[in-house]
Design a protein around this motif. Structure first.
Motif, PDB file in Angstrom:
ATOM      1  N   MET A 263     -18.590  -7.746  -0.580  1.00  0.00           N
ATOM      2  CA  MET A 263     -18.134  -7.216  -1.862  1.00  0.00           C
ATOM      3  C   MET A 263     -17.320  -5.938  -1.665  1.00  0.00           C
ATOM      4  SD  MET A 263     -21.712  -7.905  -3.892  1.00  0.00           S
ATOM      5  CE  MET A 263     -21.265  -7.018  -5.385  1.00  0.00           C
ATOM      6  N   PHE A 264     -17.753  -5.093  -0.744  1.00  0.00           N
ATOM      7  CA  PHE A 264     -17.033  -3.853  -0.475  1.00  0.00           C
ATOM      8  C   PHE A 264     -15.646  -4.169   0.088  1.00  0.00           C
ATOM      9  CE2 PHE A 264     -15.892  -0.079   1.971  1.00  0.00           C
ATOM     10  CZ  PHE A 264     -16.212   0.946   1.095  1.00  0.00           C
ATOM     11  N   HIS A 265     -15.600  -5.097   1.041  1.00  0.00           N
ATOM     12  CA  HIS A 265     -14.327  -5.504   1.630  1.00  0.00           C
ATOM     13  C   HIS A 265     -13.376  -6.012   0.547  1.00  0.00           C
ATOM     14  CE1 HIS A 265     -11.611  -7.455   4.572  1.00  0.00           C
ATOM     15  NE2 HIS A 265     -11.543  -8.411   3.661  1.00  0.00           N
ATOM     16  N   TRP A 266     -13.870  -6.862  -0.332  1.00  0.00           N
ATOM     17  CA  TRP A 266     -13.051  -7.421  -1.405  1.00  0.00           C
ATOM     18  C   TRP A 266     -12.547  -6.312  -2.324  1.00  0.00           C
ATOM     19  CZ3 TRP A 266     -11.505 -12.298  -1.144  1.00  0.00           C
ATOM     20  CH2 TRP A 266     -10.947 -12.900  -2.263  1.00  0.00           C
ATOM     21  N   GLY A 267     -13.433  -5.349  -2.631  1.00  0.00           N
ATOM     22  CA  GLY A 267     -13.041  -4.236  -3.488  1.00  0.00           C
ATOM     23  C   GLY A 267     -11.953  -3.382  -2.871  1.00  0.00           C
ATOM     24  N   VAL A 268     -12.025  -3.175  -1.555  1.00  0.00           N
ATOM     25  CA  VAL A 268     -10.997  -2.393  -0.868  1.00  0.00           C
ATOM     26  C   VAL A 268      -9.672  -3.151  -0.859  1.00  0.00           C
ATOM     27  CG1 VAL A 268     -10.304  -1.409   1.355  1.00  0.00           C
ATOM     28  CG2 VAL A 268     -12.646  -1.119   0.542  1.00  0.00           C
ATOM     29  N   GLU A 269      -9.724  -4.472  -0.675  1.00  0.00           N
ATOM     30  CA  GLU A 269      -8.497  -5.266  -0.679  1.00  0.00           C
ATOM     31  C   GLU A 269      -7.757  -5.136  -2.015  1.00  0.00           C
ATOM     32  OE1 GLU A 269      -6.891  -7.388   1.711  1.00  0.00           O
ATOM     33  OE2 GLU A 269      -8.094  -5.980   2.869  1.00  0.00           O
ATOM     34  N   ILE A 270      -8.493  -5.133  -3.108  1.00  0.00           N
ATOM     35  CA  ILE A 270      -7.845  -5.020  -4.414  1.00  0.00           C
ATOM     36  C   ILE A 270      -7.266  -3.619  -4.604  1.00  0.00           C
ATOM     37  CG2 ILE A 270      -8.228  -5.133  -6.913  1.00  0.00           C
ATOM     38  CD1 ILE A 270     -10.285  -7.331  -6.393  1.00  0.00           C
ATOM     39  N   LEU A 271      -7.981  -2.587  -4.170  1.00  0.00           N
ATOM     40  CA  LEU A 271      -7.422  -1.239  -4.206  1.00  0.00           C
ATOM     41  C   LEU A 271      -6.140  -1.148  -3.392  1.00  0.00           C
ATOM     42  CD1 LEU A 271     -10.614   0.981  -3.791  1.00  0.00           C
ATOM     43  CD2 LEU A 271      -8.990   1.142  -5.677  1.00  0.00           C
ATOM     44  N   ARG A 272      -6.111  -1.850  -2.276  1.00  0.00           N
ATOM     45  CA  ARG A 272      -4.992  -1.784  -1.343  1.00  0.00           C
ATOM     46  C   ARG A 272      -3.700  -2.323  -1.950  1.00  0.00           C
ATOM     47  NH1 ARG A 272      -3.684  -4.697   3.933  1.00  0.00           N
ATOM     48  NH2 ARG A 272      -4.699  -6.469   2.964  1.00  0.00           N
ATOM     49  N   ALA A 273      -3.789  -3.109  -2.993  1.00  0.00           N
ATOM     50  CA  ALA A 273      -2.581  -3.642  -3.631  1.00  0.00           C
ATOM     51  C   ALA A 273      -1.742  -2.541  -4.261  1.00  0.00           C
ATOM     52  CB  ALA A 273      -2.963  -4.681  -4.692  1.00  0.00           C
ATOM     53  N   GLY A 274      -2.365  -1.387  -4.570  1.00  0.00           N
ATOM     54  CA  GLY A 274      -1.623  -0.250  -5.088  1.00  0.00           C
ATOM     55  C   GLY A 274      -1.273  -0.312  -6.553  1.00  0.00           C
ATOM     56  N   LEU A 275      -1.867  -1.239  -7.295  1.00  0.00           N
ATOM     57  CA  LEU A 275      -1.516  -1.420  -8.701  1.00  0.00           C
ATOM     58  C   LEU A 275      -2.645  -1.071  -9.667  1.00  0.00           C
ATOM     59  CD1 LEU A 275       0.459  -4.784  -8.465  1.00  0.00           C
ATOM     60  CD2 LEU A 275       1.385  -2.572  -9.160  1.00  0.00           C
ATOM     61  N   MET A 276      -3.798  -0.649  -9.157  1.00  0.00           N
ATOM     62  CA  MET A 276      -4.949  -0.439 -10.026  1.00  0.00           C
ATOM     63  C   MET A 276      -4.736   0.770 -10.935  1.00  0.00           C
ATOM     64  SD  MET A 276      -8.987  -0.149  -9.033  1.00  0.00           S
ATOM     65  CE  MET A 276      -9.013  -1.815  -8.364  1.00  0.00           C
ATOM     66  N   PRO A 277      -4.850   0.589 -12.252  1.00  0.00           N
ATOM     67  CA  PRO A 277      -4.682   1.718 -13.180  1.00  0.00           C
ATOM     68  C   PRO A 277      -5.823   2.714 -13.065  1.00  0.00           C
ATOM     69  CG  PRO A 277      -5.368  -0.258 -14.355  1.00  0.00           C
ATOM     70  CD  PRO A 277      -5.087  -0.680 -12.947  1.00  0.00           C
ATOM     71  N   ALA A 278      -5.571   3.927 -13.539  1.00  0.00           N
ATOM     72  CA  ALA A 278      -6.506   5.026 -13.347  1.00  0.00           C
ATOM     73  C   ALA A 278      -7.873   4.755 -13.966  1.00  0.00           C
ATOM     74  CB  ALA A 278      -5.912   6.310 -13.924  1.00  0.00           C
ATOM     75  N   ASP A 279      -7.898   4.218 -15.195  1.00  0.00           N
ATOM     76  CA  ASP A 279      -9.191   4.025 -15.847  1.00  0.00           C
ATOM     77  C   ASP A 279     -10.039   3.001 -15.121  1.00  0.00           C
ATOM     78  OD1 ASP A 279      -7.448   1.953 -16.642  1.00  0.00           O
ATOM     79  OD2 ASP A 279      -8.697   1.531 -18.406  1.00  0.00           O
ATOM     80  N   LEU A 280      -9.398   1.995 -14.544  1.00  0.00           N
ATOM     81  CA  LEU A 280     -10.153   1.005 -13.783  1.00  0.00           C
ATOM     82  C   LEU A 280     -10.591   1.577 -12.439  1.00  0.00           C
ATOM     83  CD1 LEU A 280     -11.266  -1.798 -13.196  1.00  0.00           C
ATOM     84  CD2 LEU A 280      -8.951  -2.520 -12.551  1.00  0.00           C
ATOM     85  N   ARG A 281      -9.753   2.375 -11.806  1.00  0.00           N
ATOM     86  CA  ARG A 281     -10.077   2.924 -10.488  1.00  0.00           C
ATOM     87  C   ARG A 281     -11.325   3.804 -10.555  1.00  0.00           C
ATOM     88  NH1 ARG A 281      -6.990   7.213  -8.197  1.00  0.00           N
ATOM     89  NH2 ARG A 281      -5.416   6.604  -9.719  1.00  0.00           N
ATOM     90  N   ALA A 282     -11.489   4.550 -11.640  1.00  0.00           N
ATOM     91  CA  ALA A 282     -12.683   5.390 -11.788  1.00  0.00           C
ATOM     92  C   ALA A 282     -13.947   4.533 -11.785  1.00  0.00           C
ATOM     93  CB  ALA A 282     -12.592   6.202 -13.078  1.00  0.00           C
ATOM     94  N   GLY A 283     -13.970   3.480 -12.590  1.00  0.00           N
ATOM     95  CA  GLY A 283     -15.137   2.595 -12.599  1.00  0.00           C
ATOM     96  C   GLY A 283     -15.292   1.851 -11.289  1.00  0.00           C
ATOM     97  N   TRP A 284     -14.186   1.535 -10.635  1.00  0.00           N
ATOM     98  CA  TRP A 284     -14.210   0.823  -9.358  1.00  0.00           C
ATOM     99  C   TRP A 284     -14.926   1.657  -8.299  1.00  0.00           C
ATOM    100  CZ3 TRP A 284     -12.460  -4.044  -9.755  1.00  0.00           C
ATOM    101  CH2 TRP A 284     -12.269  -4.790  -8.601  1.00  0.00           C
ATOM    102  N   TYR A 285     -14.573   2.951  -8.220  1.00  0.00           N
ATOM    103  CA  TYR A 285     -15.243   3.838  -7.267  1.00  0.00           C
ATOM    104  C   TYR A 285     -16.749   3.883  -7.544  1.00  0.00           C
ATOM    105  CZ  TYR A 285     -10.744   5.934  -5.794  1.00  0.00           C
ATOM    106  OH  TYR A 285      -9.491   6.160  -5.280  1.00  0.00           O
ATOM    107  N   ARG A 286     -17.102   4.033  -8.801  1.00  0.00           N
ATOM    108  CA  ARG A 286     -18.523   4.138  -9.146  1.00  0.00           C
ATOM    109  C   ARG A 286     -19.260   2.838  -8.793  1.00  0.00           C
ATOM    110  NH1 ARG A 286     -18.806   8.816 -12.160  1.00  0.00           N
ATOM    111  NH2 ARG A 286     -16.927   9.327 -13.367  1.00  0.00           N
ATOM    112  N   ALA A 287     -18.595   1.717  -8.975  1.00  0.00           N
ATOM    113  CA  ALA A 287     -19.214   0.435  -8.650  1.00  0.00           C
ATOM    114  C   ALA A 287     -19.427   0.295  -7.143  1.00  0.00           C
ATOM    115  CB  ALA A 287     -18.349  -0.709  -9.177  1.00  0.00           C
TER     116      ALA A 287
END
Length: 370
Positions: A263-287
Motif C-alpha cells: 500500500m505504501f509503494h502504491w501511494g508513493v507511485e501516485i504521488l510520483r505522478a506530480g499531479l496530486m492537488p494540495a488538499d488530497l496530498r495532506a490527507g494522503w500523507y496522514r493516511a
C-alpha cells in the motif's frame, strides 16, 4: 516490501528468469497485477515508463525531477556526508520524531490553494531519475539450483510533460537519456557488462491530445479520464479523509495482498505522478503515516539540491522511501534502498538502487520551463 517482491516474482517469473533487461519488466508486472482491480491505472504505469510495444525490449526499474549534471546527483544523510547513487549509505541517526509526526506536520504546512491555470497556460511536470537497468541470465528448468547471473547499473534519465489548461489540446512530453551511469555490481566484471543503451522510447519529443503520446501501442487516451494517474481528473474522484484513503489503497492493492508495504509503494507511485492537488496530498500523507511499519529513515535526504525527511517501509528485499519537506509539505521525491537480502545477490545491502525527484509548476507556454 517482501510481499510485493514475492508477488512480482509469482506474476512474472518467466520474465525474471529470461535473458532480457528488467526495469520495464518490473513496471509491466505492477501494471498487470492491478489490471483486474484498476485496468486504467495499469495503463498509466506503462505510459510513464515505456509503451507496451517496447516492453519486450526493455530494462530493470527501481525507483522516479529534473536537471542532470555530468556527475551523478548526490543524497545527503544525516551526517551531511554526500552519498553517490549506488553506494551504501551509513545508517542515519534515529529520529526523535515519528513518521506520523513528520507527515502530520508536512500535511499541516501544505498551502491549501493550488495554482489555477488560465487559458494558454500549462502544468509543467519535470522528473529527474536514476533507474536500475540491468540484465539477468535466467536459470534453466533443467538446473533450477543454478545461481542467477547478470549485472545492474544505475542510469540517469529525465522526463518533462506539459499539460494544457484545455486538456483536449496537445500535450508535450520530452524524454532524455542523460550522461550519468553508475555500476551497482554483477556476477561478471564491469568490463564484461555492457552499459545500458537508450531505446527509442527513452528519448525524443512527442505531442498528443489528452496525453496520448503512444497511440499505436497503447490505444487512444480518453480526455479527462478519471481512472488514469497521468490525468488531473483522476484525483478529483479520490477521497480526502485519511481513513478513506487507506481503504482506497487497500482496495487498489487487493490483487497483491494489501500488505502495508504494498500500500505504501502504491501511494508513493501516485504521488510520483506530480499531479496530486494540495488538499488530497495532506490527507494522503496522514493516511500513509498510519500504515504499520512506516518510520523515519533519514532526517536529511537530499535530491537535486532539495533536502527533506525520508519516510519508508523496509523488508529484507527493499526499502521504499518518500521524501518530504516538512516545512512546506512539498513532495521532493522518492528512492529505493536494497534490503538485507536484495533480489540481485551482487548488490550490497543498503545500496541506493534508484531515486527520483519531482518538480511541478505553471508555465505560460508549451515547452517553457519557467
Amino acid at each position: 516490501m517482501r510481499e510485493l517482491d514475492d508477488a512480482l516474482d509469482r506474476l512474472d517469473h518467466a520474465a525474471r528468469t529470461s535473458d532480457a533487461p528488467l526495469d520495464d519488466v518490473r513496471a509491466r508486472v505492477l501494471a498487470a497485477a492491478a489490471a483486474e482491480q484498476a485496468p486504467a491505472r495499469s495503463r498509466r504505469i506503462a505510459r510513464r515508463l515505456l509503451p507496451l510495444a517496447a516492453a519486450a525490449a526493455a530494462v530493470l526499474v527501481v525507483g522516479v525531477v529534473v536537471t542532470r549534471p555530468e556527475d551523478a546527483p548526490r543524497q545527503e544523510p544525516v551526517a551531511r556526508e554526500q552519498v553517490r547513487p549506488g553506494t551504501t549509505s551509513p545508517p542515519p541517526k534515529v529520529s526523535l520524531l515519528s513518521a506520523k509526526e513528520v507527515l502530520d506536520d508536512a500535511a499541516d504546512a501544505i498551502d491549501p490553494v493550488d495554482p489555477v491555470l488560465s487559458p494558454g497556460q500549462y502544468r509543467y511536470i519535470a522528473e529527474h531519475a536514476w533507474y536500475s537497468r540491468g540484465h539477468l541470465i535466467g536459470v534453466g528448468q533443467d538446473d533450477p539450483d543454478q545461481t542467477i547471473r547478470g549485472w545492474t547499473y544505475l542510469k540517469e534519465t529525465s522526463r518533462e510533460v506539459w499539460i494544457p489548461q484545455d486538456q483536449s489540446q496537445d500535450w508535450l512530453e520530452r524524454r532524455g537519456w542523460l550522461p550519468g551511469v553508475e555500476w551497482l555490481g554483477g556476477s561478471v566484471p564491469r568490463s564484461e557488462a555492457p552499459e545500458p543503451r537508450a531505446m527509442d522510447t527513452d528519448t525524443g519529443e512527442r505531442r498528443g491530445k489528452c496525453g496520448n503520446f503512444f497511440p499505436n501501442s497503447q490505444g487512444a487516451a480518453s480526455c479527462g479520464d478519471p481512472t488514469s494517474w497521468d490525468n488531473p481528473e483522476f484525483y478529483t474522484g479520490l477521497p480526502r479523509d485519511p481513513e478513506a484513503i487507506v481503504a482506497y489503497l487497500r482496495s487498489a492493492t487487493a490483487q497483491r495482498g494489501s500488505a502495508p508495504a504494498t500500500m505504501f509503494h502504491w501511494g508513493v507511485e501516485i504521488l510520483r505522478a506530480g499531479l496530486m492537488p494540495a488538499d488530497l496530498r495532506a490527507g494522503w500523507y496522514r493516511a500513509l503515516a498510519t500504515l504499520d511499519g512506516v518510520r523515519v529513515y533519514d532526517e536529511a535526504a537530499t535530491l537535486d539540491g532539495r533536502t527533506g525527511i525520508a519516510i519508508g517501509i523496509e523488508d529484507e528485499r527493499q526499502r521504499r522511501d518518500l521524501i518530504v519537506d516538512p516545512a512546506t509539505g512539498d513532495f521532493i521525491g522518492e528512492r529505493s534502498v536494497a534490503g538485507t537480502r536484495p533480489d540481485e545477490g551482487w548488490i550490497e545491502p543498503g545500496t541506493v538502487t534508484g531515486f527520483s525527484s519531482i518538480t511541478t509548476k505553471v508555465v505560460d507556454g508549451i515547452g517553457l520551463t519557467g
